[in-house]
Scaffold this active site. Structure first.
Site, PDB file in Angstrom:
ATOM      1  CG  ASP A 158      -0.126  -8.298   7.689  1.00 28.70           C
ATOM      2  OD1 ASP A 158      -0.122  -9.242   6.846  1.00 28.70           O
ATOM      3  OD2 ASP A 158       0.160  -7.079   7.129  1.00 28.70           O
ATOM      4  CD  GLN A 172      -2.965  -1.231   2.284  1.00 30.29           C
ATOM      5  OE1 GLN A 172      -3.361  -0.296   2.744  1.00 30.29           O
ATOM      6  NE2 GLN A 172      -3.257  -2.371   2.735  1.00 30.29           N
TER       7      GLN A 172
END
Length: 560
Positions: free
Chosen positions: A428, A239
């Site tokens: 994550d 991202q």
């Protein structure tokens, strides 16, 4: 006949009079009962809905004597009484024989009382109370354990030795914006160093920054308000991220706001497809500090002008091409990255102001190499396959035989990170990093926390699998977790207080009350998990202790 009529008239008159008396009596009774009901209703209306809270002394006394307080046994038993005088400096003996100067003791038993948040947490008085709790927490002996002097080789960076006069220019840096900051001259004196350089020089084998670091306030102020002279896109990652530069050569990592801070992650979204949240990076830094780790670089929230502080100062041509104005007049951009870099996922100001965290950059890899480690409990990142640790109940036994988890503190270092991730619901954590210089005997860097705090209404027990399977935790971590469950150091209250000091708190709270309540709920789960580990170890009749006594080891090294 006339006499008979008179008798009937008299009887009729007598009955009417009697009926009138009964009616008046009934009317009086009705009015009386109405008045009585009115009085009762008024008195009930003024009664409080909840019973008044007991005084603080009663709460602490009940906590100390309750049979439902936190429990440990044997060599892993924590201090015995939360009311012990914290001013003790002479190394009071722990019930198991270990000495720890100025310890605060907590009585133990098998079950743990659920913690409760105060409802309706508003007003200056509540904020002041929370700030006092935060100060008391950071002043507690568990956060101020005496440490030996740091050896020369345990500092990450060193200032070069003094050079000859003819070579002095190598230690003088000239700013690109002389109008703003003038000449920047650095020498061996730390007073001449900008805050970001002091931060770099303060990194040691054991932590990114000391507990009471006077430089932290200056560093946070500069991150929040210093002029941005350059903005370029950072390569790598899934991202959009930018690297912001300041006039004094400092740099910060910028992760822009993508969604509202109180928006929960969609239940149908896989963890590896989730958005990164700007407020999660800020909250993770504060939680890491509250837990006593200090393994996340300082992060500050900031309102950035998309045009003045990004578009007008960027030298990144690819980034510059992605700016546009939305149909409602907001300035947007999307950059280039693996995911979510398109006009459909553009980053937009309102109309130019954009919320974002700025995290101070770690030393350049050319000066301080970092090693990346694959997490043994890494998820499969597949929609259908499970990882080995999800199917093998004895998975931890094989991990303990594998370097670097077979010796030293790496395993309990990893458990510290697991607890942090569970509290903020970060699924994550596929890799982690360490500084190469220190080998295996050093702390783990808790970087990249943007996918944390996504869902407050659900806890993810699989994050705690390493702790559940290995049953190993530091004593200092165990004691601090218990401390944060007590009313006077409540984790939700001190987290609220810590976040209130960030600049973006003026816009809106960085974590909603449901997220703060989730911290308390998850802390209770962690404590119960350790208690179950102790019960299991006791039932098995020995073996490896659940608690790794780092405080006793630290005390011995300090005395030497």
């Amino acid at each position: 006949m006339l006499q008979k009529k008179g008798t009937c008239f008299w009887m009729s008159w007598h009955m009417c009079r009697r009926s009138r008396t009964i009616c008046l009596l009934l009317a009086f009774v009705t009015v009386f009962f109405h008045l009585l009901l009115t009085l009762v209703s008024v008195s009930i209306h003024h009664l409080p809905c909840d019973a008044p809270l007991p005084p603080r002394t009663h709460v602490l006394r009940d906590l100390a004597h309750a049979n439902t307080s936190m429990g440990t046994r044997g060599n892993s038993e924590p201090p015995a009484d939360s009311q012990t005088d914290t001013s003790n400096k002479d190394g009071t003996k722990h019930p198991n024989g270990n000495a720890f100067p100025g310890k605060l003791y907590v009585k133990g038993s098998k079950s743990i009382q659920p913690m409760q948040l105060r409802a309706g947490h508003n007003g200056n008085e509540s904020e002041e109370t929370d700030l006092l709790k935060l100060k008391a927490l950071f002043d507690h002996p568990l956060y101020n354990v005496p440490r030996p002097a740091v050896p020369e080789d345990d500092w990450l960076l060193k200032v070069k030795p003094k050079v000859k006069r003819s070579e002095r220019t190598s230690q003088m840096w000239e700013s690109d914006t002389l109008e703003e900051s003038g000449d920047v001259q650095w020498n061996r004196s730390s007073d001449s160093h900008p805050p970001w350089l002091r931060f770099h020089l303060g990194i040691s084998r054991w932590e990114l920054y000391p507990h009471h670091d006077p430089n932290m306030e200056l560093l946070i102020q500069q991150l929040a308000a210093h002029q941005i002279v350059s903005a370029v896109q950072k390569s790598g990652g899934t991202q959009l991220k930018l690297v912001m530069s300041f006039p004094n050569y400092g740099q910060a990592l910028f992760k822009p706001k993508k969604q509202e801070r109180d928006e929960e992650t969609n239940y149908n979204l896989y963890y590896f497809s989730d958005f990164e949240r700007h407020n999660a990076e800020i909250a993770a830094f504060h939680l890491d500090r509250i837990l006593g780790y200090r393994r996340i670089p300082p992060v500050v929230g900031r309102l950035v002008d998309v045009v003045k502080e990004i578009k007008d100062v960027t030298t990144d041509r690819k980034l510059a091409k992605t700016f546009f104005n939305s149909p409602v007049g907001n300035v947007c951009f999307y950059g280039q990255c693996s995911y979510y870099c398109s006009t459909e996922h553009a980053i937009c100001g309102q109309p130019r102001d954009l919320e974002a965290p700025l995290a101070v950059m770690l030393p350049d890899l050319s000066m301080a190499t970092r090693r990346t480690w694959r997490s043994p409990w890494r998820r499969s990142y597949s929609r259908s396959k499970l990882a080995k640790w999800e199917t093998d109940p004895d998975y931890c036994a094989s991990v303990k035989k594998t370097a670097p988890y077979d010796k030293g503190t790496r395993l309990v270092d990893f458990m510290d990170m697991v607890i942090l991730d569970f509290l903020m619901s970060n699924m994550d954590r596929h890799h982690y990093e360490t500084f190469e210089k220190f080998g295996n005997g050093t702390f783990l860097l808790h970087l990249d926390n943007g996918r944390a705090f996504g869902r407050h209404s659900k806890d993810e027990p699989s994050i705690l699998a390493p702790l559940e399977q290995c049953c190993r935790i530091r004593r200092s971590t165990w004691l601090r977790l218990q401390l944060l469950s007590l009313p006077q150091y409540h984790i939700s209250d001190v987290m609220r207080a810590s976040l209130s000091q960030d600049l973006l708190h003026k816009v809106a709270p960085l974590l909603s009350e449901p997220h703060l309540a989730a911290l308390s709920r998850r802390l209770k789960i962690v404590l119960e998990t350790v208690v179950r580990c102790q019960e299991r170890q006791e039932k098995d009749g020995g073996g490896e202790d659940v608690i790794y006594d780092d405080l006793d080891n630290l005390k011995q090294s300090t005395e030497q």
